[in-house]
Design an enzyme around this catalytic site. Structure first.
Site, PDB file in Angstrom:
ATOM      1  N   ASP A 116       0.945  -1.321  -0.017  1.00  0.00           N
ATOM      2  CA  ASP A 116       0.084   0.199  -0.118  1.00  0.00           C
ATOM      3  C   ASP A 116       0.868   1.187  -0.067  1.00  0.00           C
ATOM      4  O   ASP A 116       2.027   1.197   0.034  1.00  0.00           O
ATOM      5  CB  ASP A 116      -0.921   0.001   1.142  1.00  0.00           C
ATOM      6  CG  ASP A 116      -0.161  -0.046   2.519  1.00  0.00           C
ATOM      7  OD1 ASP A 116       1.069   0.370   2.541  1.00  0.00           O
ATOM      8  OD2 ASP A 116      -0.838  -0.207   3.499  1.00  0.00           O
TER       9      ASP A 116
ATOM     10  N   ASP B 107      -7.812  -7.940   0.198  1.00  0.00           N
ATOM     11  CA  ASP B 107      -6.740  -8.108   1.396  1.00  0.00           C
ATOM     12  C   ASP B 107      -7.606  -7.776   2.690  1.00  0.00           C
ATOM     13  O   ASP B 107      -8.683  -6.963   2.655  1.00  0.00           O
ATOM     14  CB  ASP B 107      -5.851  -7.243   1.227  1.00  0.00           C
ATOM     15  CG  ASP B 107      -5.819  -5.705   1.867  1.00  0.00           C
ATOM     16  OD1 ASP B 107      -6.613  -4.891   1.082  1.00  0.00           O
ATOM     17  OD2 ASP B 107      -5.704  -5.492   2.980  1.00  0.00           O
TER      18      ASP B 107
END
Lengths: 374, 374
Positions: B92, B270
């Site tokens: 991320d 996720d």
């Protein structure tokens, strides 16, 4: 059912090479037994414990009698099935941890009444009940209930505890035979007490030797006394014990303690050190102890030991282990515990081979040199 | 070097079956990515993560930039080597956790200044620096820096965050191409924002679609809004995104969330849920969630799922798992995390097969029935 048996395989001076035959396989001695207090060697899968070469683990009667209880473990098929360990299991009697962990306790001739450290519930442990519990767990090697007096202590107090332990030894043996322990292939060990008093130790060992135990434990050592006191007590005690029975030094110890005790004829060891150290960022290696918290490991791509056959020691960088330990990540404890148990098993194998080859003195000196080099 | 590529393999209504090709192998989609926040999927060995069928894990830029730092990971050969994961890694951008975890922070057009939650040290994260960090980590799939506005929020505030994220998307893309990301086989995904406002979501998706991202993420959902709002936002957004690129729904979610999102055309997921639940005594199974702390498991010799090919699900009794969880033993977290990741991977495989066979609607209904049965 295999009857319990100690098979002597050879000797190098006083150091002994042997093999235990139990209802759950064989155990090459001298052996180190990882501690599985609450039916788990902390932070390890049982398969990985076995893969390090461990052939016996220890279960704690005090913890297991309180949670999940011996009756529950029995109903689930016994401790081997419960914790998925199909090799040998040794259990302690519960006495030591009642002394160290429980709250209120009252010691009497009959047994010890105590309150659980978990929920304050009241329990009574007698020599007979301890044997019963260990039987319910399905232990291969039981310990008699004993009283371990904390050192330093007055001689009178040490003597009182030693004599009580001897009376409990007789009661334990009777209970064990009444439940057909020997016929089930199980073993019951008597425990030598006597603190740091050589005379009391010898008396304890002699009295126990006259009872038909399958093996003998040395208790009440490694409880804070200097190493030379511990070794002096072994020097006094071991010649009194029957040579054809296995000898277990309870709760010991550091790699150096183990080598010195093997040199004197001890066959079995257990200690929380490798597992506890693993959860606190410390790795045992052939070159000594490493504190992985230390910043000097932060950029080190080297593994703990490239020549180890343990994946935890061989495949992960010190930098990564440092990172995991610093972050408090579970994988850090998992890897260091695994490494440490593997190291202890590797050490025992090294000692066994040295005895077989008549090179024990040489290997003992060599290991000292490696550690000094760091 | 394999260029990053999404290969569409088929469709069943809106549900998509595909394959990502990355510099570290392929990823069958729809895919669930276990979260490896601090360079470890908590309480799991990397080999066991891979054995569950996971082909990609997620690393968190915010955590890794603070500890051990991106430069250190780069010096040690990159995140794949550091954490011993040689398959695909997605990272991320760090933005989400700066918002949720850091102390003082100051958001400006240029970027976001913040203080570490670990030691209070000051840092600046810009779109360019985020791309640089993800490059140093060696991420296969990077995310642009975005601003995720917490819901509920005023439309004006959501709009401001969405427009800032679009400007950061352009800067991220320029930085990514300047460091030759595409030539290295890496991907950079743009992130759709717009809160729970369909108009803003469509505008964000359309603007990002005009930029040459390798894939598109849906951010700012599963942050507390009802599931029907989340699904409505997907219904609005997905038709605007280019069909030939992969779509990733960030931070989602429960098995039910995942099935509903796959039904709408999401390819990647996720979530910390399976790993976090595993550390809190909760097991995901084909029949729903089980809380192993519950006393009803104390005497149950059955495993979590005798038909699973995951040892944690198949080989350990519920009674033992209950005991481990009650005692706070690390092995409990290890086994339940493993079980949960294996369950999520099994679920994704079931969904992929259903799409291939044109049976997605049927399987979706069947899974609902199994959970209802409990």
């Amino acid at each position: 059912m295999t009857p319990f048996r100690y098979e002597p395989l050879g000797q190098d001076d006083a150091a002994r090479r042997g093999r235990l035959h139990t209802a759950h396989g064989t155990v090459e001695t001298p052996a180190f037994m990882p501690v599985g207090t609450q039916a788990t060697v902390k932070a390890m899968f049982p398969e990985d414990v076995a893969a390090t070469g461990a052939e016996v683990v220890l279960g704690n009667t005090y913890h297991l009698m309180l949670r999940p209880t011996a009756e529950r473990v029995s109903g689930l098929g016994g401790l081997h099935t419960f914790m998925r360990w199909n090799r040998t299991i040794l259990t302690d009697s519960g006495g030591f941890q009642i002394m160290s962990l429980s709250g209120l306790r009252k010691l009497e001739e009959h047994g010890v009444a105590f309150q659980s450290h978990i929920d304050g519930s009241r329990h009574l442990l007698t020599p007979e009940r301890s044997v019963e519990i260990q039987g319910l767990l399905g232990s291969d090697i039981q310990m008699q209930l004993d009283e371990c007096v904390r050192l330093p202590a007055e001689r009178k107090e040490v003597e009182r505890g030693m004599r009580l332990s001897l009376r409990w030894a007789e009661r334990s043996r009777a209970a064990f035979e009444a439940m057909d322990g020997p016929a089930k292939g199980q073993a019951l060990f008597g425990i030598v007490q006597g603190g740091d008093d050589a005379g009391l130790r010898v008396e304890s060992a002699a009295a126990l030797s006259a009872m038909p135990f399958e093996g003998y434990s040395i208790g009440g050592l490694a409880v804070g006394e200097p190493q030379d006191v511990m070794l002096a007590m072994l020097d006094e005690t071991l010649p009194v014990l029957p040579a054809e029975k296995p000898r277990y030094l309870m709760g010991v110890g550091t790699p150096h303690d183990i080598i010195e005790a093997v040199a004197r004829g001890i066959d079995m060891f257990d200690c929380v050190m490798p597992t506890r150290a693993g959860r606190h960022g410390v790795a045992y290696t052939r070159f000594g102890k490493l504190n992985l918290k230390n910043a000097r490991h932060a950029d080190d791509p080297a593994p703990l030991d490239p020549e180890s056959d343990c994946p935890a020691a061989r495949d992960y960088s010190r930098a990564y282990l440092h990172h995991l330990v610093r972050c408090g990540e579970g994988l850090g404890a998992m890897l260091l515990t695994w490494n440490n148990i593997a190291y202890y098993q590797h050490l025992m194998k090294t000692l066994r081979t040295a005895i077989e080859q008549g090179r024990f003195a040489e290997v003992r000196a060599e290991l000292g040199r490696l550690w000094a080099k760091g």
